[in-house]
Design a protein around this motif. Structure first.
Motif, PDB file in Angstrom:
ATOM      1  N   ARG A  12      -4.698   4.121  -1.537  1.00  0.00           N
ATOM      2  CA  ARG A  12      -4.680   5.085  -0.431  1.00  0.00           C
ATOM      3  C   ARG A  12      -5.343   6.402  -0.832  1.00  0.00           C
ATOM      4  NH1 ARG A  12       0.328   6.666   1.226  1.00  0.00           N
ATOM      5  NH2 ARG A  12       1.487   5.677  -0.472  1.00  0.00           N
TER       6      ARG A  12
ATOM      7  N   THR B 157      -9.007   5.833  -0.733  1.00  0.00           N
ATOM      8  CA  THR B 157      -9.460   5.782   0.658  1.00  0.00           C
ATOM      9  C   THR B 157      -9.665   7.180   1.223  1.00  0.00           C
ATOM     10  OG1 THR B 157      -8.283   3.695   1.008  1.00  0.00           O
ATOM     11  CG2 THR B 157      -8.878   4.963   2.973  1.00  0.00           C
ATOM     12  N   GLN B 158      -8.738   8.100   0.918  1.00  0.00           N
ATOM     13  CA  GLN B 158      -8.806   9.451   1.467  1.00  0.00           C
ATOM     14  C   GLN B 158      -9.921  10.273   0.832  1.00  0.00           C
ATOM     15  OE1 GLN B 158      -4.843  11.022   1.038  1.00  0.00           O
ATOM     16  NE2 GLN B 158      -3.937   9.467   2.371  1.00  0.00           N
TER      17      GLN B 158
ATOM     18  N   LEU C  70       0.825  -1.215   0.000  1.00  0.00           N
ATOM     19  CA  LEU C  70       0.000   0.000   0.000  1.00  0.00           C
ATOM     20  C   LEU C  70       0.861   1.269   0.000  1.00  0.00           C
ATOM     21  CD1 LEU C  70      -2.812  -0.981   2.534  1.00  0.00           C
ATOM     22  CD2 LEU C  70      -2.966  -0.894   0.039  1.00  0.00           C
ATOM     23  N   LYS C  71       2.033   1.182   0.613  1.00  0.00           N
ATOM     24  CA  LYS C  71       2.870   2.376   0.753  1.00  0.00           C
ATOM     25  C   LYS C  71       3.739   2.656  -0.461  1.00  0.00           C
ATOM     26  CE  LYS C  71       5.979   4.737   3.957  1.00  0.00           C
ATOM     27  NZ  LYS C  71       6.663   4.666   5.280  1.00  0.00           N
TER      28      LYS C  71
ATOM     29  N   TYR D  64      -0.594   3.341  -3.970  1.00  0.00           N
ATOM     30  CA  TYR D  64      -0.839   4.790  -3.960  1.00  0.00           C
ATOM     31  C   TYR D  64      -2.288   5.078  -4.323  1.00  0.00           C
ATOM     32  CZ  TYR D  64       4.250   5.576  -3.951  1.00  0.00           C
ATOM     33  OH  TYR D  64       5.584   5.600  -3.634  1.00  0.00           O
TER      34      TYR D  64
END
Length: 292
Positions: free
Chosen positions: A171, A174-175, A161-162, A168
Motif C-alpha cells: 500500500r 502504491t501511494q 493488504l490491510k 503495508y
C-alpha cells in the motif's frame, strides 16, 4: 418481479467473478503502473490448468484453484524479472508496458493456440449445470459458487493488504514509490511480490472461469475491453472500486441483455468505458492526476 429478481441474481453472481478477474489487473497497475493487456490471456492460461486437471484426473476446478494460483504466480515472477524489472524506474514506464504486455498477450495466445487449438472448452463439474430453486427463481450453482469463491479471495486479499507487513509495504508503494523507498521499503522486492499476486489472482479467476464461461485462447480480446472498463470505472489501482464497478456493470449488462438483446450486453462495458473516460478519467475511486 420474478424476472427482475432472476436477472439481478444472474448479474450479481457473474459480477463476483468479473471482480476477481479485474482485481489482479488493478493491483498490478496500482503498485507498478503496469497496464497489463496480457491479463485476460493469463486468466485463460489459468483456466486451462483447471480444465486439464479436471479432464485428466477428475479434480474439481475449485480444488484446482490454489494449484492454478501458485502456478500462475510463479509464472508472474518469471515474467516480471524477464520483461518489466529492468525499466521499472523509467519515466515512461506505463506507456512502455502497454506495448510490452500487448506483445505478451499475442505470445501467450499463440502458445495456447498451438498447444490446445482454438476449440472452445469448458470444465463440466456436476454443479455447473445445476441450480437451487426458490419459488419461480433459480440460482445456478456454478455461478453462485464462483461468485462466493471470488468474494472470499478478494476479502482475503483485502485483509492481507490491510494487516500484513507485506500488505503495508504494497500500500505504501502504491501511494508513493519514492517515499516508500526512503522509509526502507524494498520496492523492487515488493514489486515482484505484487506482480506475482496479481498474476496468481488471474490463475484463481481462470479456475472459476473454466466452468462459468466457455474459453479459448482468442477470447482474451473480448475480455480485455470488459476488464479495462471495470478497472477504469472503479479507478485504476483501486481494488474496492474494481469490485463495485464489476457488480454494477455486470448487473446493468444482465438487464440490457435480457430486455434489449444479448448482442448489446457486452456493449455495456464499451459504453461505460467511453463515458467514464469523457466524464471522469480517474474513475470513481481514482485520484485525479496533478497537472504539471
Amino acid at each position: 418481479m420474478a424476472q427482475i429478481i432472476q436477472v439481478a441474481i444472474l448479474g450479481l453472481a457473474l459480477g463476483g467473478v468479473i471482480a476477481l478477474m479485474g482485481s489482479g489487473l488493478s493491483l498490478v497497475f496500482g503498485v507498478m503502473r503496469i497496464v497489463n493487456l496480457a491479463h485476460p490471456s493469463l486468466i485463460i492460461a489459468g483456466a486451462y490448468v483447471a480444465y486439464w486437471g479436471f479432464k485428466l484426473w477428475g479434480i474439481d476446478p475449485l480444488i484446482m484453484l490454489p494449484v492454478a494460483t501458485v502456478i500462475m504466480a510463479a509464472i508472474g515472477v518469471l515474467l516480471y524479472k524477464l520483461m518489466f524489472e529492468r525499466e521499472a524506474k523509467s519515466a515512461r514506464y506505463s506507456e512502455m508496458t502497454v506495448l510490452v504486455t500487448f506483445a505478451l498477450a499475442m505470445m501467450v495466445e499463440g502458445l495456447l493456440g498451438s498447444l490446445f487449438t482454438n476449440t472452445q472448452r469448458v470444465t463440466s463439474p456436476s454443479y455447473a449445470t445445476e441450480a437451487f430453486f426458490i419459488g419461480d427463481v433459480f440460482v445456478p450453482k456454478g455461478q453462485l459458487y464462483a461468485g462466493m469463491a471470488s468474494l472470499l479471495i478478494i476479502g482475503t486479499l483485502a485483509l492481507f493488504l490491510k494487516y500484513s507487513r507485506i500488505g503495508y509495504a504494497i500500500r505504501a508503494t502504491t501511494q508513493n514509490r519514492d517515499a516508500a523507498e526512503l522509509l526502507g521499503v524494498n520496492v523492487s522486492l515488493i514489486s515482484v511480490i505484487a506482480f506475482a499476486i496479481g498474476i496468481g489472482l488471474a490463475g484463481a479467476a481462470g479456475s472459476l472461469v473454466s466452468f462459468v464461461f466457455s474459453f479459448f485462447p482468442a477470447r482474451q480480446w473480448e475480455w480485455i475491453a470488459m476488464l479495462m472498463s471495470v478497472v477504469v470505472l472503479g479507478g485504476m489501482g483501486s481494488i474496492l472500486g474494481t469490485v463495485i464497478a464489476a457488480f454494477s456493470l455486470s448487473l446493468i449488462a444482465a438487464f440490457v441483455g435480457t430486455w434489449i438483446g444479448a448482442t448489446w450486453s457486452s456493449m455495456t462495458f464499451f459504453l461505460a468505458l467511453f463515458i467514464i473516460l469523457l466524464i471522469r478519467p480517474q474513475g470513481l475511486f481514482g485520484e485525479k492526476p496533478e497537472m504539471a
